[in-house]
Motif scaffolding. Structure first.
Motif, PDB file in Angstrom:
ATOM      1  N   UNK A  21       0.852  -1.184   0.000  1.00  0.00           N
ATOM      2  CA  UNK A  21       0.000   0.000   0.000  1.00  0.00           C
ATOM      3  C   UNK A  21       0.889   1.236   0.000  1.00  0.00           C
ATOM      4  N   UNK A  22       0.271   2.377  -0.294  1.00  0.00           N
ATOM      5  CA  UNK A  22       0.992   3.637  -0.231  1.00  0.00           C
ATOM      6  C   UNK A  22       1.368   4.230  -1.565  1.00  0.00           C
ATOM      7  N   UNK A  23       1.107   3.504  -2.646  1.00  0.00           N
ATOM      8  CA  UNK A  23       1.409   4.048  -3.956  1.00  0.00           C
ATOM      9  C   UNK A  23       0.465   5.178  -4.323  1.00  0.00           C
ATOM     10  N   UNK A  24       0.779   5.853  -5.410  1.00  0.00           N
ATOM     11  CA  UNK A  24      -0.076   6.932  -5.864  1.00  0.00           C
ATOM     12  C   UNK A  24       0.647   7.839  -6.826  1.00  0.00           C
ATOM     13  N   UNK A  25       0.035   8.984  -7.054  1.00  0.00           N
ATOM     14  CA  UNK A  25       0.585   9.988  -7.959  1.00  0.00           C
ATOM     15  C   UNK A  25       1.243  11.087  -7.131  1.00  0.00           C
ATOM     16  N   UNK A  26       2.514  11.327  -7.392  1.00  0.00           N
ATOM     17  CA  UNK A  26       3.258  12.354  -6.674  1.00  0.00           C
ATOM     18  C   UNK A  26       4.048  13.181  -7.679  1.00  0.00           C
ATOM     19  N   UNK A  27       4.601  14.266  -7.202  1.00  0.00           N
ATOM     20  CA  UNK A  27       5.413  15.121  -8.065  1.00  0.00           C
ATOM     21  C   UNK A  27       6.894  14.831  -7.856  1.00  0.00           C
ATOM     22  N   UNK A  28       7.663  15.101  -8.870  1.00  0.00           N
ATOM     23  CA  UNK A  28       9.110  14.947  -8.753  1.00  0.00           C
ATOM     24  C   UNK A  28       9.619  15.779  -7.586  1.00  0.00           C
ATOM     25  N   UNK A  29      10.497  15.170  -6.802  1.00  0.00           N
ATOM     26  CA  UNK A  29      11.035  15.821  -5.623  1.00  0.00           C
ATOM     27  C   UNK A  29      10.337  15.461  -4.337  1.00  0.00           C
ATOM     28  N   UNK A  30       9.135  14.917  -4.455  1.00  0.00           N
ATOM     29  CA  UNK A  30       8.381  14.511  -3.264  1.00  0.00           C
ATOM     30  C   UNK A  30       8.960  13.224  -2.676  1.00  0.00           C
ATOM     31  N   UNK A  31       8.423  12.864  -1.528  1.00  0.00           N
ATOM     32  CA  UNK A  31       8.734  11.580  -0.892  1.00  0.00           C
ATOM     33  C   UNK A  31       7.461  10.745  -0.822  1.00  0.00           C
ATOM     34  N   UNK A  32       7.651   9.444  -0.747  1.00  0.00           N
ATOM     35  CA  UNK A  32       6.519   8.528  -0.682  1.00  0.00           C
ATOM     36  C   UNK A  32       6.925   7.338   0.173  1.00  0.00           C
ATOM     37  N   UNK A  33       6.005   6.897   1.034  1.00  0.00           N
ATOM     38  CA  UNK A  33       6.289   5.726   1.847  1.00  0.00           C
ATOM     39  C   UNK A  33       5.376   4.584   1.438  1.00  0.00           C
ATOM     40  N   UNK A  34       5.982   3.495   1.069  1.00  0.00           N
ATOM     41  CA  UNK A  34       5.251   2.278   0.751  1.00  0.00           C
ATOM     42  C   UNK A  34       5.302   1.333   1.946  1.00  0.00           C
ATOM     43  N   UNK A  35       4.223   0.604   2.120  1.00  0.00           N
ATOM     44  CA  UNK A  35       4.145  -0.392   3.181  1.00  0.00           C
ATOM     45  C   UNK A  35       3.834  -1.746   2.581  1.00  0.00           C
ATOM     46  N   UNK A  36       4.275  -2.775   3.259  1.00  0.00           N
ATOM     47  CA  UNK A  36       3.950  -4.139   2.851  1.00  0.00           C
ATOM     48  C   UNK A  36       3.619  -4.927   4.111  1.00  0.00           C
ATOM     49  N   UNK A  37       2.387  -5.378   4.185  1.00  0.00           N
ATOM     50  CA  UNK A  37       1.922  -6.149   5.336  1.00  0.00           C
ATOM     51  C   UNK A  37       1.889  -7.627   4.982  1.00  0.00           C
ATOM     52  N   UNK A  38       2.445  -8.442   5.854  1.00  0.00           N
ATOM     53  CA  UNK A  38       2.528  -9.879   5.605  1.00  0.00           C
ATOM     54  C   UNK A  38       1.603 -10.648   6.531  1.00  0.00           C
ATOM     55  N   UNK A  39       1.072 -11.737   6.006  1.00  0.00           N
ATOM     56  CA  UNK A  39       0.280 -12.652   6.821  1.00  0.00           C
ATOM     57  C   UNK A  39       0.552 -14.068   6.344  1.00  0.00           C
ATOM     58  N   UNK A  40       0.245 -15.030   7.221  1.00  0.00           N
ATOM     59  CA  UNK A  40       0.446 -16.418   6.844  1.00  0.00           C
ATOM     60  C   UNK A  40       1.891 -16.868   6.851  1.00  0.00           C
ATOM     61  N   UNK A  41       2.731 -16.090   7.511  1.00  0.00           N
ATOM     62  CA  UNK A  41       4.157 -16.399   7.536  1.00  0.00           C
ATOM     63  C   UNK A  41       4.723 -15.942   8.864  1.00  0.00           C
ATOM     64  N   UNK A  42       5.752 -16.613   9.320  1.00  0.00           N
ATOM     65  CA  UNK A  42       6.500 -16.120  10.475  1.00  0.00           C
ATOM     66  C   UNK A  42       7.395 -15.004   9.958  1.00  0.00           C
ATOM     67  N   UNK A  43       6.947 -13.768  10.167  1.00  0.00           N
ATOM     68  CA  UNK A  43       7.555 -12.633   9.485  1.00  0.00           C
ATOM     69  C   UNK A  43       9.038 -12.509   9.798  1.00  0.00           C
ATOM     70  N   UNK A  44       9.387 -12.839  11.024  1.00  0.00           N
ATOM     71  CA  UNK A  44      10.792 -12.722  11.417  1.00  0.00           C
ATOM     72  C   UNK A  44      11.702 -13.719  10.722  1.00  0.00           C
ATOM     73  N   UNK A  45      11.145 -14.691  10.024  1.00  0.00           N
ATOM     74  CA  UNK A  45      11.945 -15.646   9.265  1.00  0.00           C
ATOM     75  C   UNK A  45      12.273 -15.141   7.865  1.00  0.00           C
ATOM     76  N   UNK A  46      11.651 -14.042   7.471  1.00  0.00           N
ATOM     77  CA  UNK A  46      11.732 -13.592   6.084  1.00  0.00           C
ATOM     78  C   UNK A  46      12.583 -12.337   5.938  1.00  0.00           C
ATOM     79  N   UNK A  47      13.527 -12.390   5.010  1.00  0.00           N
ATOM     80  CA  UNK A  47      14.081 -11.152   4.485  1.00  0.00           C
ATOM     81  C   UNK A  47      13.035 -10.558   3.552  1.00  0.00           C
ATOM     82  N   UNK A  48      12.911  -9.257   3.566  1.00  0.00           N
ATOM     83  CA  UNK A  48      11.878  -8.597   2.768  1.00  0.00           C
ATOM     84  C   UNK A  48      12.518  -7.678   1.735  1.00  0.00           C
ATOM     85  N   UNK A  49      12.069  -7.824   0.528  1.00  0.00           N
ATOM     86  CA  UNK A  49      12.635  -7.031  -0.551  1.00  0.00           C
ATOM     87  C   UNK A  49      11.581  -6.215  -1.268  1.00  0.00           C
ATOM     88  N   UNK A  50      12.063  -5.243  -2.006  1.00  0.00           N
ATOM     89  CA  UNK A  50      11.219  -4.436  -2.887  1.00  0.00           C
ATOM     90  C   UNK A  50      11.805  -4.473  -4.293  1.00  0.00           C
TER      91      UNK A  50
END
Length: 120
Positions: free
Chosen positions: A7-36
């Motif tokens: 989540x967190x995507x959208x339309x922004x202007x050059x120079x702005x900042x944006x924060x994306x989030x990724x929520x996990x379920x069905x997994x032991x999250x601490x066992x996973x390296x997370x990539x983008x």
């Protein structure tokens, strides 16, 4: 069943900042390296960043190095990526992914993606 939801995507202007989030379920999250990763139609998927299971190690793609803040909240099963000083060429669909072990490839599970569009 592992589920990753960006989540967190959208339309922004050059120079702005944006924060994306990724929520996990069905997994032991601490066992996973997370990539983008990101992908533009007609181009190969590009590695953006990865964070290790304990958050102590991060690797970044050359195109975003120096503009990324990458963190994870293991109790909340969520990883966050902030992209600063956005450029038009950052426009892409951004995917989060998880894997056991650590590396820049061979991710096992993927989200559905969130569109980021940067206008000039």
């Amino acid at each position: 069943q592992v589920q990753l939801v960006e989540s967190g995507g959208g339309l922004v202007q050059a120079g702005d900042s944006l924060r994306l989030s990724c929520a996990a379920s069905g997994v032991t999250f601490g066992d996973y390296a997370m990539g983008w990763f990101r992908q533009v139609p007609g181009k190969e998927r590009e590695f953006v960043a990865v964070i290790s299971q304990d958050g102590g190690t991060r690797e970044y793609g050359d195109s975003v190095k120096g503009r990324i803040t990458l963190n994870r909240d293991n109790p909340r099963n969520t990883v966050y990526m902030q992209i600063n000083s956005l450029k038009v060429e950052d426009t892409a669909v951004y995917y989060c992914a998880g894997r056991r072990g650590f590396g820049l490839r061979n991710f096992e599970d993927w989200g559905q993606g969130t569109q980021v569009t940067v206008s000039s």
